[in-house]
Design a protein around this motif. Structure first.
Motif, PDB file in Angstrom:
ATOM      1  N   LEU A 155       0.664  -1.503  -0.038  1.00 58.14           N
ATOM      2  CA  LEU A 155      -0.238   0.216   0.111  1.00 58.14           C
ATOM      3  C   LEU A 155       0.407   1.252   0.179  1.00 58.14           C
ATOM      4  O   LEU A 155       0.730   2.201  -0.964  1.00 58.14           O
ATOM      5  CB  LEU A 155      -1.002  -0.105   1.702  1.00 58.14           C
ATOM      6  CG  LEU A 155      -1.616   1.397   1.419  1.00 58.14           C
ATOM      7  CD1 LEU A 155      -3.158   1.300   0.224  1.00 58.14           C
ATOM      8  CD2 LEU A 155      -2.183   0.942   2.596  1.00 58.14           C
ATOM      9  N   ASP A 156       1.983   1.346   0.659  1.00 60.98           N
ATOM     10  CA  ASP A 156       2.632   2.178   1.493  1.00 60.98           C
ATOM     11  C   ASP A 156       4.420   1.677   1.351  1.00 60.98           C
ATOM     12  O   ASP A 156       3.988   0.623   2.263  1.00 60.98           O
ATOM     13  CB  ASP A 156       2.638   3.720   0.992  1.00 60.98           C
ATOM     14  CG  ASP A 156       1.926   3.340   3.128  1.00 60.98           C
ATOM     15  OD1 ASP A 156       3.272   3.589   3.513  1.00 60.98           O
ATOM     16  OD2 ASP A 156       1.117   3.881   3.619  1.00 60.98           O
ATOM     17  N   THR A 194     -10.370  12.185  -2.820  1.00 60.54           N
ATOM     18  CA  THR A 194      -8.917  12.274  -2.121  1.00 60.54           C
ATOM     19  C   THR A 194      -8.348  13.463  -2.016  1.00 60.54           C
ATOM     20  O   THR A 194      -9.018  14.416  -2.556  1.00 60.54           O
ATOM     21  CB  THR A 194      -7.724  10.983  -2.968  1.00 60.54           C
ATOM     22  OG1 THR A 194      -6.659  10.471  -1.688  1.00 60.54           O
ATOM     23  CG2 THR A 194      -7.032  11.234  -4.582  1.00 60.54           C
ATOM     24  N   VAL A 237       2.834   8.121   1.348  1.00 66.86           N
ATOM     25  CA  VAL A 237       2.002   8.025   0.110  1.00 66.86           C
ATOM     26  C   VAL A 237       2.485   9.348  -0.667  1.00 66.86           C
ATOM     27  O   VAL A 237       2.873   9.091  -1.749  1.00 66.86           O
ATOM     28  CB  VAL A 237       0.541   7.866  -0.119  1.00 66.86           C
ATOM     29  CG1 VAL A 237      -0.114   8.242  -1.094  1.00 66.86           C
ATOM     30  CG2 VAL A 237       0.135   6.961   1.075  1.00 66.86           C
ATOM     31  N   GLY A 263      -1.174   3.131  -2.815  1.00 66.76           N
ATOM     32  CA  GLY A 263      -1.645   4.627  -2.341  1.00 66.76           C
ATOM     33  C   GLY A 263      -1.781   5.829  -3.489  1.00 66.76           C
ATOM     34  O   GLY A 263      -2.589   5.731  -3.494  1.00 66.76           O
ATOM     35  N   LYS A 266      -4.829   7.867   3.334  1.00 67.63           N
ATOM     36  CA  LYS A 266      -5.754   7.121   2.734  1.00 67.63           C
ATOM     37  C   LYS A 266      -7.315   6.849   4.156  1.00 67.63           C
ATOM     38  O   LYS A 266      -8.588   6.663   4.251  1.00 67.63           O
ATOM     39  CB  LYS A 266      -4.828   5.930   4.380  1.00 67.63           C
ATOM     40  CG  LYS A 266      -3.645   6.115   4.028  1.00 67.63           C
ATOM     41  CD  LYS A 266      -3.308   4.344   5.072  1.00 67.63           C
ATOM     42  CE  LYS A 266      -1.311   5.129   5.010  1.00 67.63           C
ATOM     43  NZ  LYS A 266      -1.229   4.050   6.279  1.00 67.63           N
TER      44      LYS A 266
END
Lengths: 377, 126
Positions: free
Chosen positions: A33-34, A328, A38, A240, B62
């Motif tokens: 994911l990271d 986001t 990110v 991410g 996130k």
């Protein structure tokens, strides 16, 4: 150990663990994911170079004299116009015109290399199997033996070159064999013994908006290639950052912005759909196109502070006009951005409000990309 | 790593008392779990907050999390630098990344919070 024993592991799993990546389940795979932050990974791709492990992507090899007619029927873009050495974006529709997947098809001298999303790989395989004359073509899932590294960013060409791969004269969506001068190749082993003829696939493609290359290589040489790419200056980047990068470009994510419940007419992805080529779902698509969009996937840029997420209601003058599908924080713009399906009467430049957990965020309807980037540049 | 002179909540806020003024932020553990903090939503000064109730939000790339008030009282100060530099919450959670100052009527309410040792046990078992 994978975070879930049901998940498949990438050939680069040991590299991710050595870098202390946060792992996550994605499309049935345990992927990074990271690697800590990110935002820094996102900036590395926009300003320098980042490398993603995309070994979860589906990879199908379609060969034989009937390969082209099979894909012409299974997928929406006109594959007869695709010459060897080139790739295009296309869709896989169901009989009702809903989007089973969005994917890239690469044409090589030996046939077609088809790359669906991980979660949809078996659905795309089934759709291809249902088309054409089985005796005239061969469809092989080569996933088990292939890794994929995506090297993306303004410095990507320098990094890939330094890692030992020649990418000179490659234009956007050019593709060719990946002839890896690998130090760990077994002696006497022909490159044609690998998962794809020639050993691998090298393409100038990606989903970040930057110049970039996707290297599909034998899983056995993926680790050493990854090490060379990092040594050449690429920052490891996870899913991410891949999500914030694609969203800044307004690229849809299947399962979120597009799905079997959405039409390419609404998405709007009609540019990748060529009626007259006889693809599955063509009648339903043409009918939907003639009826006109029921709603339109639009970009939303927040005016002020606050971050929209998926499934936020969008209103204008107090009336519901749609819902977000992705949202986001844009690390480049340093503000909230979203994609969402809106009433077709809403136009670019209109002001709307996004309901974020009960708070109303003012936003402007925009035409993506949100950032001024061009992967062809 | 968690300063011994602070008090902590089970929701990963910290509180530092200076007379009746209690400075509040989130812990190293919390900022690490959140990832890059990109937006902090804090109440206006003068707002009354209640112990254990959400008073604001902290967002990362996130996810979003509520901020819970460690004590009841009135917001008398907010960290305006977080508006332009929310990343201070990641880089210096116990210092420049502070969030608000709450003025309390009764400082003894802090005794009900966790000390650093108890908080570290909580995090170790998380």
């Amino acid at each position: 150990m994978p975070s879930d024993p049901q998940l498949r592991q990438s050939p680069l799993d040991d590299r991710h663990r050595a870098l202390d990546a946060t792992m996550t389940g994605f499309g049935g795979w345990d992927m990074p994911l990271d690697y800590g932050t990110v935002v820094a990974e996102h900036r590395a791709v926009r300003e320098g170079c980042g490398v993603f492990d995309l070994s979860h992507l589906g990879t199908l090899r379609v060969t034989g004299p009937g390969a082209e007619s099979t894909l012409q029927q299974a997928l929406t873009n006109d594959v007869s116009k695709l010459v060897p050495g080139r790739a295009h974006y296309t869709l896989c529709l169901d009989g009702g015109g809903g989007i089973t997947d969005d994917l890239l098809v690469y044409r090589l001298d030996w046939g077609f290399f088809v790359v669906p999303n991980a979660a949809n790989a078996s659905a795309v395989r089934a759709a291809i199997d249902a088309c054409g004359d089985r005796a005239e073509r061969d469809v092989a899932d080569v996933k088990a033996d292939l890794a994929c590294l995506a090297i993306q960013g303004p410095d990507a060409a320098d990094v890939v070159t330094a890692a030992g791969v020649d990418v000179s004269d490659m234009a956007y969506l050019d593709v060719g064999p990946l002839e890896l001068a690998s130090p760990d190749a077994e002696p006497g082993r022909s490159l044609d013994d690998g998962p794809v003829p020639g050993g691998g696939v090298l393409a100038r493609s990606g989903y970040t908006g930057e110049r970039g290359y996707e290297l599909f290589c034998d899983a056995a040489v993926a680790g050493s290639l990854w090490d060379r790419v990092l040594a050449a200056g690429a920052a490891p980047a996870g899913l991410g950052a891949r999500d914030t990068l694609r969203l800044e470009m307004g690229y849809p994510l299947h399962g979120q912005d597009i799905s079997p419940a959405t039409s390419p007419v609404d998405a709007p992805l009609g540019w990748a759909v060529k009626p007259g080529t006889g693809f599955t779902g063509e009648d339903a698509y043409v009918a939907a196109k003639e009826a006109g969009p029921q709603r339109r996937l639009r970009g939303l840029r927040v005016l002020g502070r606050g971050i929209p997420r998926a499934r936020c209601t969008v209103r204008r003058d107090g009336s519901d006009v749609g819902e977000t599908t992705s949202g986001t924080f844009s690390p480049t713009l340093r503000l909230g951005i979203a994609l969402g399906y809106l009433d077709p009467a809403i136009q670019t430049g209109d002001r709307v409000e996004i309901d974020v957990r009960g708070k109303s965020l003012p936003a402007e309807v925009v035409r993506p990309p949100f950032v001024d980037r061009d992967p062809k540049a | 790593m968690n300063p011994p002179d602070l008090k902590y909540t089970e929701e990963h806020e910290w509180a530092r008392a200076d007379g009746a003024r209690v400075t509040v932020g989130i812990t190293t553990y919390a900022q690490d779990a959140l990832g890059d903090v990109v937006y902090v939503d804090l109440p206006a000064t003068g707002t009354r907050v209640e112990s254990g109730q959400p008073f604001g939000e902290v967002e990362s790339t996130k996810s979003v999390s509520d901020l819970y008030a460690p004590v009841s009282g009135t917001i008398v100060e907010r960290n305006e630098s977080l508006e332009s530099s929310p990343e201070l919450v990641n880089s210096d959670p116990y210092g420049e990344g502070w969030m608000v100052v709450i003025e309390v009527e009764d400082v003894s309410v802090l005794d009900g919070l966790l000390d650093a040792a108890a908080y570290e046990r909580l995090v170790a078992n998380a």
